[in-house]
Write an enzyme that holds these catalytic residues in place. Structure first.
Site, mmCIF file in Angstrom:
data_model
loop_
_atom_site.group_PDB
_atom_site.id
_atom_site.type_symbol
_atom_site.label_atom_id
_atom_site.label_comp_id
_atom_site.label_asym_id
_atom_site.label_seq_id
_atom_site.Cartn_x
_atom_site.Cartn_y
_atom_site.Cartn_z
ATOM 1 N N GLU A 191 0.811 -1.207 0.000
ATOM 2 C CA GLU A 191 0.000 0.000 0.000
ATOM 3 C C GLU A 191 0.852 1.269 0.000
ATOM 4 O O GLU A 191 0.335 2.377 -0.172
ATOM 5 C CB GLU A 191 -0.926 0.001 1.224
ATOM 6 N N CYS A 217 16.430 -6.796 0.655
ATOM 7 C CA CYS A 217 16.575 -8.028 1.418
ATOM 8 C C CYS A 217 17.914 -8.690 1.125
ATOM 9 O O CYS A 217 18.329 -9.586 1.856
ATOM 10 C CB CYS A 217 15.422 -8.981 1.124
#
Length: 496
Positions: A176, A281
């Site tokens: 979002e 990551c």
């Protein structure tokens, strides 16, 4: 109010919800759009559309599915810079880094266009007298993808093109925080000729995710994000008897041997640690210096201190802002904890601000030395432009240190010794290993393989007696150095 649309049954529609999430520009936190929290009715409409589309799509010949992906990757390449611009504006990534994000996604779509060879089964003639056996690879049904903010092009493109090329239909729930990029990807997918219902895009937060995870029609779930969320999604999905693959957090180590090329090492560590504001990551967040290579730490700190954050369209910017005020506050709290717990802060980016954009989520490059395994800056994923430097005496100590860490996403070693490289790749308990490569992200025709707390998925299965049976894939990306050594820091994902 600029409201983000949703894609349901081949149509871009505005949600009827009263609940919206502000999408902000990370450089100044001004609101640039509003993402809807999909209603239950809208989620049911998307699931119904995907379920209906699956009945016909699964029967479409595999080469025809591949041709859809060929058209799609062509459109992605044509619109590459436009997608990167949208991505930069809503994430704050530098334009060069955003282009890398888009390109790595395009490479996955290219692999999806090659799906035919991966859909072939197996056969054995005369498995018993006059009995033949053959296996076929068949699609599952409606699949769900839940993607993070940090790669809003690459990670959605990891998921829905491969699933759809295999004959499934898909519901994408993007982050979002930067939903405009995935919506552009969806727009181009329809332009490529995708039938309605094949791809549906819904927006929202935790409530929408849980609704989808608990829905009987969803057959499989793919997720990339933090460890707590990954654990929740994996448990919820598997409790509902769904297949799940959840790529979670990381604490990636880079081991530096004394025989490595110093300039090459330092230049690569700069980009691998603070590039993309450390919001990868696969970022290198721990540098482990072996023996005399520890003498390089002050020079590394000096190089990292020279990196200046800036706006996405500033060609001199090393990286952009963090995604949100909450992300900034979290990183700053880690920096303060590191100081209080006894680490030496060689470079402190806590007070960095950009003139004219003082309200942005800026954190300057930060380097700690004298870091120990008990400190929170070592134990937890910071997800910011912070590098922890540690010193050990031997390669064996470095391997033991990395293997004791609960994460197992990526690691690398810099060395001129083939024997050291061979030992490291063999003994290390991490899924992706780079040899003289700072961030060992494999191309799509290799496995992306997190281990330990970096991955929760179907490979982690338990036998009837509670004994854990599994196999793991380890992917090695090696570069054997020659005289052609880059002279500057690599701040972006390589495009080759």
């Amino acid at each position: 109010m600029n409201k983000i649309a949703q894609l349901i049954d081949g149509q871009f529609v505005q949600s009827k919800t009263n609940d919206f999430i502000e999408v902000t520009n990370p450089a100044n936190n001004e609101v640039i759009a509003h993402a809807p929290c999909a209603t239950d009715i809208e989620m049911e409409q998307a699931i119904s559309a995907a379920t209906t589309a699956f009945k016909t799509w699964k029967k479409i010949p595999v080469p025809e599915r591949a041709r859809l992906m060929m058209r799609y990757q062509h459109l992605l390449k044509e619109n590459h810079d436009e997608i990167a611009t949208i991505l930069s504006e809503e994430t704050g990534k530098t334009f060069a880094d955003a282009k890398g994000d888009v390109w790595r996604g395009i490479e996955v779509v290219e692999q999806a266009a090659n799906i035919c060879s991966m859909m072939m089964g197996e056969t054995v003639e005369n498995v018993a007298t006059n009995i033949d056996t053959y296996s076929m690879i068949q699609p599952l049904g409606v699949c769900l993808g839940i993607t993070p903010f940090n790669f809003p092009a690459m990670i959605p493109l990891w998921m829905f093109p491969m699933a759809i090329a295999c004959g499934n239909t898909f519901i994408l729930k993007p982050s979002e925080q930067d939903p405009k990029t995935p919506m552009k990807l969806a727009e181009l997918f329809l332009q490529a000729g995708a039938p309605k219902g094949l791809l549906n895009v819904l927006h929202g937060g935790k409530d929408q995710v849980n609704y989808l995870l608990n829905h009987d029609a969803i057959q499989a779930v793919s997720f990339v994000g933090s460890v707590p969320v990954g654990q929740h999604i994996y448990k919820t999905a598997t409790d509902n008897m769904k297949r799940a693959q959840c790529f979670a957090g990381a604490k990636n180590h880079s081991v530096i041997m004394p025989d490595a090329n110093k300039d090459f090492v330092l230049n690569n560590l700069v980009g691998a640690s603070v590039g993309a504001a450390g919001q990868r990551c696969m970022a290198i967040s721990v540098a482990v210096f072996v023996g005399s290579s520890a003498d390089w730490i002050p020079e590394l700190a000096k190089k990292i201190a020279e990196v200046k954050p800036g706006l996405w369209n500033d060609e001199n910017a090393g990286y952009g802002p963090l995604i949100s005020p909450q992300a900034k506050a979290k990183v700053l709290s880690f920096i303060e904890e590191g100081k209080k717990q006894g680490a030496t802060c060689l470079v402190d980016g806590s007070d960095f601000t950009l003139e004219g954009y003082e309200n942005g989520n800026w954190v300057g490059p930060t380097v700690f030395s004298d870091v120990t395994t008990e400190m929170s800056i070592y134990q937890q994923e910071i997800f910011g432009p912070v590098l922890c430097c540690m010193v050990v005496n031997t390669l064996e100590e470095a391997i033991a240190l990395v293997n004791a860490n609960p994460f197992g996403n990526g690691t690398s070693i810099f060395t001129a010794s083939g024997a050291a490289a061979r030992k490291y790749q063999s003994d290390i308990e991490v899924g992706q290993v780079g040899i003289n490569v700072p961030i060992p992200v494999p191309l799509p025709f290799f496995s992306f393989t997190g281990w330990k707390n970096s991955f929760y998925g179907d490979l982690h299965a338990y036998g009837k007696q509670g004994v854990r049976f599994y196999t793991e894939t380890k992917t090695i990306t090696a570069r054997w150095l020659d005289d052609d050594i880059p002279s500057g820091p690599n701040m972006t994902i390589e495009l080759k």
